[in-house]
Scaffold this active site. Sequence first.
Site, PDB file in Angstrom:
ATOM      1  NE  ARG A 119      -4.283  -1.295   0.923  1.00  6.20           N
ATOM      2  CZ  ARG A 119      -5.583  -1.404   1.556  1.00  6.20           C
ATOM      3  NH1 ARG A 119      -5.768  -1.254   2.603  1.00  6.20           N
ATOM      4  NH2 ARG A 119      -6.520  -1.955   0.685  1.00  6.20           N
ATOM      5  CD  GLN A 124      -2.867   6.211  -3.469  1.00  2.00           C
ATOM      6  OE1 GLN A 124      -3.182   6.936  -4.421  1.00  2.00           O
ATOM      7  NE2 GLN A 124      -2.875   6.340  -2.202  1.00  2.00           N
ATOM      8  CB  SER A 130      -8.451   0.319  -3.105  1.00  2.00           C
ATOM      9  OG  SER A 130      -7.387   0.450  -1.666  1.00  2.00           O
ATOM     10  CE1 TYR A 230      -5.263  -4.118   4.095  1.00  2.00           C
ATOM     11  CE2 TYR A 230      -2.702  -4.303   3.817  1.00  2.00           C
ATOM     12  CZ  TYR A 230      -3.928  -4.377   3.269  1.00  2.00           C
ATOM     13  OH  TYR A 230      -4.118  -4.659   2.010  1.00  2.00           O
TER      14      TYR A 230
HETATM   15  P1  NAD Z   1      -9.323  -3.413   5.797  1.00  2.00           P
HETATM   16  O1  NAD Z   1     -10.144  -3.827   4.767  1.00  2.00           O
HETATM   17  O2  NAD Z   1      -8.173  -4.429   5.938  1.00  2.00           O
HETATM   18  O3  NAD Z   1     -10.260  -3.065   7.182  1.00  2.00           O
HETATM   19  C1  NAD Z   1     -11.321  -2.579   7.078  1.00  2.00           C
HETATM   20  C2  NAD Z   1     -11.290  -1.382   8.348  1.00  2.00           C
HETATM   21  O4  NAD Z   1     -11.568  -2.315   9.452  1.00  2.00           O
HETATM   22  C3  NAD Z   1      -9.747  -0.920   8.691  1.00  2.00           C
HETATM   23  O5  NAD Z   1     -10.023   0.479   8.491  1.00  2.00           O
HETATM   24  C4  NAD Z   1      -9.378  -1.198   9.883  1.00  2.00           C
HETATM   25  O6  NAD Z   1      -8.690  -0.444  10.708  1.00  2.00           O
HETATM   26  C5  NAD Z   1     -10.862  -1.670  10.525  1.00  2.00           C
HETATM   27  N1  NAD Z   1     -10.742  -2.585  11.962  1.00  2.00           N
HETATM   28  C6  NAD Z   1      -9.864  -3.549  11.883  1.00  2.00           C
HETATM   29  N2  NAD Z   1     -10.210  -4.138  13.191  1.00  2.00           N
HETATM   30  C7  NAD Z   1     -11.212  -3.313  13.840  1.00  2.00           C
HETATM   31  C8  NAD Z   1     -12.164  -3.319  15.004  1.00  2.00           C
HETATM   32  N3  NAD Z   1     -11.621  -4.315  15.894  1.00  2.00           N
HETATM   33  N4  NAD Z   1     -13.011  -2.326  15.542  1.00  2.00           N
HETATM   34  C9  NAD Z   1     -13.022  -1.372  14.360  1.00  2.00           C
HETATM   35  N5  NAD Z   1     -12.685  -1.214  13.035  1.00  2.00           N
HETATM   36  C10 NAD Z   1     -11.817  -2.179  12.849  1.00  2.00           C
HETATM   37  O7  NAD Z   1      -8.993  -1.960   5.316  1.00  2.00           O
HETATM   38  P2  NAD Z   1      -8.817  -1.236   4.099  1.00  2.00           P
HETATM   39  O8  NAD Z   1     -10.074  -0.836   3.616  1.00  2.00           O
HETATM   40  O9  NAD Z   1      -8.148  -1.929   2.989  1.00  2.00           O
HETATM   41  O10 NAD Z   1      -7.920   0.009   4.423  1.00  2.00           O
HETATM   42  C11 NAD Z   1      -7.115   0.135   5.384  1.00  2.00           C
HETATM   43  C12 NAD Z   1      -6.518   1.527   5.256  1.00  2.00           C
HETATM   44  O11 NAD Z   1      -5.260   1.935   4.125  1.00  2.00           O
HETATM   45  C13 NAD Z   1      -7.320   2.832   5.024  1.00  2.00           C
HETATM   46  O12 NAD Z   1      -6.823   3.918   5.636  1.00  2.00           O
HETATM   47  C14 NAD Z   1      -7.056   3.166   3.515  1.00  2.00           C
HETATM   48  O13 NAD Z   1      -7.149   4.499   3.217  1.00  2.00           O
HETATM   49  C15 NAD Z   1      -5.462   2.617   3.423  1.00  2.00           C
HETATM   50  N6  NAD Z   1      -5.112   2.611   2.024  1.00  2.00           N
HETATM   51  C16 NAD Z   1      -4.001   3.238   1.617  1.00  2.00           C
HETATM   52  C17 NAD Z   1      -3.534   2.744   0.212  1.00  2.00           C
HETATM   53  C18 NAD Z   1      -2.342   3.379  -0.417  1.00  2.00           C
HETATM   54  O14 NAD Z   1      -1.718   4.247   0.441  1.00  2.00           O
HETATM   55  N7  NAD Z   1      -1.751   3.114  -1.293  1.00  2.00           N
HETATM   56  C19 NAD Z   1      -4.299   1.856  -0.520  1.00  2.00           C
HETATM   57  C20 NAD Z   1      -5.361   1.412  -0.132  1.00  2.00           C
HETATM   58  C21 NAD Z   1      -5.913   1.635   1.280  1.00  2.00           C
END
Ligand code: NAD
Length: 373
Positions: A119, A124, A130, A230
Amino acid sequence: MRIGVPAETRAGETRVAVTPETVKKLAAKNEVRVQAGAGAASSIPDGDYEAAGAKIVASATEAYDAGIVLKVRSPSPDESGLLKKDSILIGLLEPFNAAQLETLAASGVTGFAMEWLPRISRAQSMDVLSSQANIAGYKAVVLAAAEIGRFFPMLMTAAGTVKAARVLILGVGVAGLQAIATAKRLGAVIEASDVRPPVKEQVESLGAKFLDVPYLTDEEREIAKGSGGYARSMPADWMRRQAELVHQRATQSDVVITTALIPGRPAPRLIKEETVRAMKPGSVIVDLAVEQGGNVEGIERGRIAVKHGVKLIGLENLPASVPFDASALYARNLFNFLSLMLDPKTGEFKLDRTDEVIAGTLACADGAVTKRG
Ligand code: NAD
């Protein structure tokens, strides 16, 4: 190089790994073979692929007979037998499924699991998780709106006022953010919770209220930062305090959408049966983590169940229920990833293992698993 695109065979899988847009770009320097009917469930006729420069082949055997194979889902064990030794396979290879990955590795293929894409900003445009989570978040809200017996927006009518629906979103990554945005467009009042600190600002910028579960120890604060973007598993005491707040807010909500995931682990349990029992009759819960075991106690994978008067929606693979757009985004992600390894002038394939994006995604090569989940 010959690029093969077999039809997906997994039950309920409607997506396809290329679209006419990406075929056109790939076919400029390569031969592209698409199995007949591969795009049908995404409303892409064979003729559109042909017009973009693909050759339509009748069988999976012919589609797998290629130097590079593009897939949505990992091939079945039978299909793995069709892969040519030393060919390149790119798709959602489920790298946490050790037995399946061993089978793939044994076929001699060089496999890239898009789930493992690092990530970082440069990657991206290749981020399949995503692009698909965005669709799942949108569809979760649309499903909830279709299943609940009330309006989302506040309405003032001659027959009286209708209150806006209250929506609680647990887990605010890509899917959760899109769920907030979609529910907001429909006029709901939204609360949301997550473990990671930067989420608060994102939630508030979308016009929702953030439910804060303060960190009481340095350990909680440290784990909450997560790793590589994550979340990590939070300590039991934080989870207990979160569960109390979630119980209280869920009983005031009409819709709960859960999206919380921790890579390579079962989904954290955020809603207990006693919370479901205490919710208002007719409420709806959509659990997007159902394929990883679910965030909701009693959720049934692949179906809508009614428990204690609450509808529990455990439908799987929501991106596949928006196949046209899901395929368009997925195909662009794969094209961008593959472009990293294709020489722009000659179309020749080059595997640069020093590239962080390529190395991070590589799941098997030379007959062996390169990295375990
Ligand atoms: P994910 O699908 O792995 O998880 C979904 C959400 O569940 C996450 O926000 C995580 O913090 C939350 N979670 C886990 N345990 C939890 C709990 N016990 N209670 C409440 N929430 C909980 O996550 P995702 O959607 O793949 O994305 C995670 C982060 O990565 C985001 O902030 C996203 O913006 C970022 N991201 C960055 C890039 C990049 O920079 N290239 C690309 C994609 C995503």
